[in-house]
Write an enzyme that holds these catalytic residues in place. Structure first.
Site, PDB file in Angstrom:
ATOM      1  N   GLY A   1       0.850  -1.201   0.000  1.00  0.00           N
ATOM      2  CA  GLY A   1       0.000   0.000   0.000  1.00  0.00           C
ATOM      3  C   GLY A   1       0.874   1.235   0.000  1.00  0.00           C
ATOM      4  N   ALA A   2       2.087   1.076  -0.537  1.00  0.00           N
ATOM      5  CA  ALA A   2       3.125   2.113  -0.448  1.00  0.00           C
ATOM      6  C   ALA A   2       2.770   3.394  -1.196  1.00  0.00           C
ATOM      7  CB  ALA A   2       4.440   1.558  -0.984  1.00  0.00           C
TER       8      ALA A   2
ATOM      9  N   ARG B   1      -1.883   7.229   0.781  1.00  0.00           N
ATOM     10  CA  ARG B   1      -1.579   8.444   1.536  1.00  0.00           C
ATOM     11  C   ARG B   1      -0.781   8.141   2.805  1.00  0.00           C
ATOM     12  NH1 ARG B   1      -7.688   9.899   0.629  1.00  0.00           N
ATOM     13  NH2 ARG B   1      -7.565   7.640   0.518  1.00  0.00           N
TER      14      ARG B   1
ATOM     15  N   ARG C   1       1.414  -2.733  -7.383  1.00  0.00           N
ATOM     16  CA  ARG C   1       0.590  -3.499  -8.340  1.00  0.00           C
ATOM     17  C   ARG C   1       1.005  -3.162  -9.774  1.00  0.00           C
ATOM     18  NH1 ARG C   1      -5.509  -3.146  -6.192  1.00  0.00           N
ATOM     19  NH2 ARG C   1      -5.124  -0.905  -5.935  1.00  0.00           N
TER      20      ARG C   1
ATOM     21  N   LYS D   1     -11.242  -5.901  10.921  1.00  0.00           N
ATOM     22  CA  LYS D   1      -9.903  -5.648  11.452  1.00  0.00           C
ATOM     23  C   LYS D   1      -9.623  -6.584  12.637  1.00  0.00           C
ATOM     24  CE  LYS D   1      -9.609  -0.948   9.745  1.00  0.00           C
ATOM     25  NZ  LYS D   1      -9.058   0.387   9.891  1.00  0.00           N
TER      26      LYS D   1
END
Ligand SMILES: NC(=O)c1ccc[n+]([C@@H]2O[C@H](COP(=O)([O-])OP(=O)(O)OC[C@H]3O[C@@H](n4cnc5c(N)ncnc54)[C@H](OP(=O)(O)O)[C@@H]3O)[C@@H](O)[C@H]2O)c1
Length: 308
Positions: free
Chosen positions: A12-13, A16, A37, A134
């Protein structure tokens, strides 16, 4: 780059929060890897960011949470994994957990949470499974005996604070302010870059192994009444205050369709139920601000100055 520091993979680099995690990881001297990705490599909006990663020595790995072999390959190259995919993809981390288990080399995993503590929130049955997912990931990590730290940073400053908690609005009020409940319940706001600095600081810290790290930095724990007072002194003007009762807020939540009502549900959780601050940190985890006093965090007051 320090050889004794963990090599960190950020998933998820390009997000934000993710880009701040990458920056902190590099700044703190970790060899840093980013799982990107395939379509993102040719996304013109992300090309500058990816270029800046490369220039800063970040190794870009092609892969996705939905591609097991890419996950296994990536995980085998590092010592720690931090995931910052958006909440709607939280359950997609199951494959990642399987890869971490198979690789057997990961000394710390920080899953995508970065909000209120899912085991502490008091709004079950009204959040459409937001926190339940979560919590499900937490239980899987524990069952698989993967070394972890859960980061409960509470609200990111870009959420709710720019409007002073006025639903559906993006800028702060200049005349009138809605206050939820009696306005005395305290919430916690932390800037993304500071969340990232605290998160990366935990990775090689044995004190935080298999613990929840809570962030409640001084100057960042505020009630709506305090926020209003702070803002009034900055703009040199008193605001008209409209107090919204718990019953009224609950009725509005009921009358608003999902997902538009989620913002109100978060407001209910935070400002009526007190889900950020109703419990003491000592009883269930560690205080990030106490462990890492070197992180010079941005306070709520400083953030409000940027809105003037
Ligand atoms: N507490 C709060 O106030 C608050 C508010 C918002 C978010 N959060 C939390 O912050 C974290 C990150 O959120 P964000 O808003 O920063 O996210 P974001 O900006 O939407 O970024 C999402 C990132 O995840 C990547 N991604 C999505 N699906 C993926 C997949 N299947 N495989 C690999 N990568 C994937 C995206 O990659 P591409 O570049 O390829 O699209 C992008 O890098 C989450 O844990 C979220 O719950 C907290």
């Amino acid at each position: 780059m320090e050889e004794d520091k963990s090599r960190i993979l950020v998933i998820g680099a390009t997000g934000r929060l993710g880009r701040e995690l990458v920056k902190s990881s590099v700044d703190l001297g970790h060899r840093t890897f980013a799982l990107i990705r395939e379509p993102t490599f040719s996304d013109p909006n992300k090309s500058q960011l990816l270029q800046s990663f490369s220039l800063n020595g970040v190794t870009l790995l092609k892969g996705s949470l939905n591609d097991y072999s890419s996950l296994l390959d990536a995980v085998k190259r590092v010592d720690a994994v931090v995931c910052a995919v958006p909440s709607k993809h939280v359950l997609d981390q199951k494959l990642l957990i399987q890869a971490i288990k198979e690789a057997g080399c990961i000394k710390r995993f920080i899953p995508s949470e970065f909000g209120a503590d899912p085991d502490k929130v008091q709004i079950c049955n009204m959040d459409y499974g937001f926190y339940e997912k979560k919590a499900e990931i937490r239980r899987l990590i524990e069952t698989e005996q993967i070394p972890y730290t859960f980061v409960s940073c509470n609200l990111l400053m870009r959420i709710l604070l720019p409007s002073l908690v006025q639903p559906g609005v993006n800028s702060p009020p200049r005349d009138k302010l809605q206050i939820f409940g009696d306005g005395n319940t305290k919430a916690v706001f932390v800037k993304e870059c500071d969340v990232a600095a605290y998160t990366i600081s935990t990775i090689d810290d044995s004190r935080t192994l298999n613990k929840v790290l809570y962030l409640r930095p001084p100057g960042n724990v505020v009630s709506m009444n305090e926020l209003a007072e702070m803002w009034e002194s900055k703009i040199g003007k008193k605001l008209e205050k409209v107090y919204i009762s718990e019953q009224h807020l609950l009725k509005t939540i009921q009358d608003t369709a999902y997902p538009s009502n989620m913002e109100l549900i978060f407001i209910y959780s935070i400002f009526i139920k007190g889900d950020h601050t109703y419990f003491s940190i000592e009883s269930c985890g560690l205080d990030g601000t106490e462990l890492y006093p070197h992180v010079k965090h941005i306070t709520v007051s400083k953030f409000l100055d940027t809105l003037l």
